[in-house]
Design an enzyme around this catalytic site. Structure first.
Site, PDB file in Angstrom:
ATOM      1  N   GLN A  88       0.811  -1.213   0.000  1.00 13.43           N
ATOM      2  CA  GLN A  88       0.000   0.000   0.000  1.00 13.43           C
ATOM      3  C   GLN A  88       0.853   1.276   0.000  1.00 13.43           C
ATOM      4  O   GLN A  88       0.463   2.306   0.538  1.00 13.43           O
ATOM      5  CB  GLN A  88      -0.959  -0.007   1.184  1.00 13.43           C
ATOM      6  CG  GLN A  88      -2.112  -0.972   1.038  1.00 13.43           C
ATOM      7  CD  GLN A  88      -3.074  -0.560  -0.062  1.00 13.43           C
ATOM      8  OE1 GLN A  88      -3.146   0.601  -0.458  1.00 13.43           O
ATOM      9  NE2 GLN A  88      -3.814  -1.532  -0.591  1.00 13.43           N
ATOM     10  N   SER A  89       1.998   1.211  -0.652  1.00  9.94           N
ATOM     11  CA  SER A  89       2.907   2.350  -0.688  1.00  9.94           C
ATOM     12  C   SER A  89       2.292   3.570  -1.368  1.00  9.94           C
ATOM     13  O   SER A  89       1.867   3.508  -2.528  1.00  9.94           O
ATOM     14  CB  SER A  89       4.191   1.961  -1.428  1.00  9.94           C
ATOM     15  OG  SER A  89       4.964   3.095  -1.749  1.00  9.94           O
ATOM     16  N   ASN A  90       2.275   4.697  -0.658  1.00 10.58           N
ATOM     17  CA  ASN A  90       1.850   5.954  -1.257  1.00 10.58           C
ATOM     18  C   ASN A  90       2.849   6.438  -2.299  1.00 10.58           C
ATOM     19  O   ASN A  90       2.468   7.005  -3.322  1.00 10.58           O
ATOM     20  CB  ASN A  90       1.694   7.030  -0.176  1.00 10.58           C
ATOM     21  CG  ASN A  90       0.573   6.731   0.785  1.00 10.58           C
ATOM     22  OD1 ASN A  90      -0.568   6.549   0.388  1.00 10.58           O
ATOM     23  ND2 ASN A  90       0.899   6.676   2.070  1.00 10.58           N
TER      24      ASN A  90
END
Length: 340
Positions: A88-90
Site C-alpha cells: 500500500q505504498s503511497n
C-alpha cells in the site's frame, strides 16, 4: 541579498519537472486548538501545511521529491522507472502517476504488509497503481529496499536500463523537494505567522531531512520534529542526519540544524495500527474535517497530541505546524482496523 536567495540559487541548478500544485495551503486548526487548550489548561495554536493536496493522483508529499527524480530520469534518457515499497505504498502510487504523466514505463517492486485481508491486497493504492498502468511485481520479503532491488535486477536481466528510485524517493536528490518546501514555507507565510515547531512523519527520512536542511540553510530556528512511523528514534535519527549530510554534499549551504526525532507514537512498527492513531484520525476528521492516513500522518498527529497532552516538548511551542503528507488512499485498506 535576502536570506533565501542563496538557497533559491542552489535549487535552480537542478532540473525539475512540474507535478504538484504548489505552493500548498497553510491554515489554522482553531477548533482543535481550542479543544486542546481547554483540556490542558495551556494555550495551544496548531496550524497545518496541506501537502495532502499536491494534486498528483490524490495528492501527497511524494510529488515534491518526484519533481526532481523524474527530471533526472528524463535527462539521463531512461524510459523505465522502478521503485517500490509495501503493498500500500503511497510513494509507489505517486511514482506511477508521475511516470504516466511523462510517458514513462513504471515497474513497482512491492511486498506484503501488516494486513492479510482482501481489501488490503486489492483496494487503496494497489487499485490506483493498476489504474495508472504500473506493472506490479510482488516479492516474498519484508524489506522495501529488497523489493526495489529485486525488481531492478530483473529488469536489467531482461535487457532494460531502468532508472531506480529508492524507497520513498529519499536520496539526496529527491530530498531537494523538501529543501524547496522549506523555502516555500518562509516565502509564503508571513514572519509573525511562522511556526515555532513543525511536526512531520518520518519513514524513509527524505521529507524531514529536506525540511531540516532547507531551514538550516536560511538560518531559520524553526524546530523540525520528526515522528517515527517506521523504526525507533535511536535508529531513525542517524539515518536522517546522514541524509542531511548527503544533501549538503550537493552544495546546499550548511546551517545549524534544529531537529528532534520522537518515537512516542510508533507503536509496534510500520503500518501496525495503534489506539493513538485511531483517535487521531477520528479527532482530526470530526474537529476540522481533515482526513489523515493510518500509516504516516495518523501516527504523526497522534505523536503531536501525546506531547501536547503530556506536557512534553511540543506543549511548550508557541505555534505548531502539522505538515500533512497525504496518504488518503491508505485509509480504505484499513477499514477493518478503524473504530468508526
Amino acid at each position: 541579498m535576502t536570506l533565501t536567495e542563496p538557497l533559491s540559487t542552489f535549487l535552480a541548478a537542478f532540473p525539475r519537472v512540474e507535478l504538484g500544485f504548489l505552493p500548498t495551503p497553510v491554515h489554522s486548526l482553531p477548533r482543535l486548538s481550542t479543544q486542546l487548550s481547554v483540556a490542558t489548561g495551556r494555550p495551544v495554536d496548531i496550524w497545518i501545511k496541506r501537502d495532502d493536496v499536491t494534486g498528483l493522483a490524490s495528492g501527497g508529499n511524494k510529488a515534491r521529491k518526484l519533481e526532481y527524480l523524474i527530471a533526472d530520469a528524463i535527462a539521463l534518457g531512461r524510459d523505465t522507472i522502478v521503485t517500490g515499497g509495501g503493498l500500500q505504498s503511497n510513494f509507489a502510487r505517486q511514482t506511477a502517476a508521475a511516470a504516466a504523466k511523462y510517458g514513462l514505463t513504471c515497474v513497482l517492486g512491492l511486498h506484503e504488509g501488516y494486513l492479510k485481508t482482501e481489501e488490503y491486497a486489492r483496494s487503496g493504492n494497489v487499485l490506483l497503481d493498476e489504474l495508472l498502468g504500473a506493472e506490479i511485481r510482488i516479492y516474498p520479503t519484508p524489506s522495501s529496499a529488497d523489493s526495489v532491488r529485486l525488481a531492478a535486477e530483473e529488469l536489467i536481466a531482461e535487457g532494460r536500463n531502468p532508472y531506480v528510485i529508492p524507497v520513498g524517493g529519499s536520496n539526496a536528490l529527491g530530498s531537494l523537494g523538501y529543501v524547496q518546501a522549506a523555502l516555500e514555507l518562509v516565502e509564503t507565510v508571513s514572519g509573525d505567522q511562522l511556526p515555532t515547531s513543525i511536526v512531520v512523519p518520518v519513514g524513509s527520512n527524505g521529507t524531514v531531512a529536506g525540511l531540516a536542511a532547507g531551514l538550516a540553510a536560511i538560518g531559520s530556528r524553526i524546530e523540525v520534529v520528526g515522528m517515527c512511523v517506521d523504526d525507533v528514534a535511536s535508529i531513525t535519527q542517524p539515518g536522517v542526519l546522514a541524509l542531511i549530510e548527503d544533501i549538503v554534499g550537493l552544495g546546499l549551504p550548511r546551517g545549524s540544524v534544529n531537529l528532534r526525532i520522537s518515537d512516542v507514537a510508533l507503536g509496534e512498527g510500520y503500518g501496525v495500527p495503534t489506539d493513538g492513531m485511531r483517535e487521531a484520525l477520528t479527532l482530526a476528521a470530526r474537529s476540522e474535517g481533515i482526513l489523515l492516513d493510518p500509516v504516516y500522518s495518523g501516527k504523526a498527529f497522534a505523536g503531536m497530541l501525546a506531547e501536547i497532552r503530556q506536557g512534553l516538548g511540543l506543549a511548550h511551542s508557541r505555534r505548531i505546524l502539522f505538515w500533512h503528507t497525504g496518504g488518503l488512499p491508505g485509509i480504505f485498506p484499513y477499514r477493518s482496523e478503524l473504530s468508526v
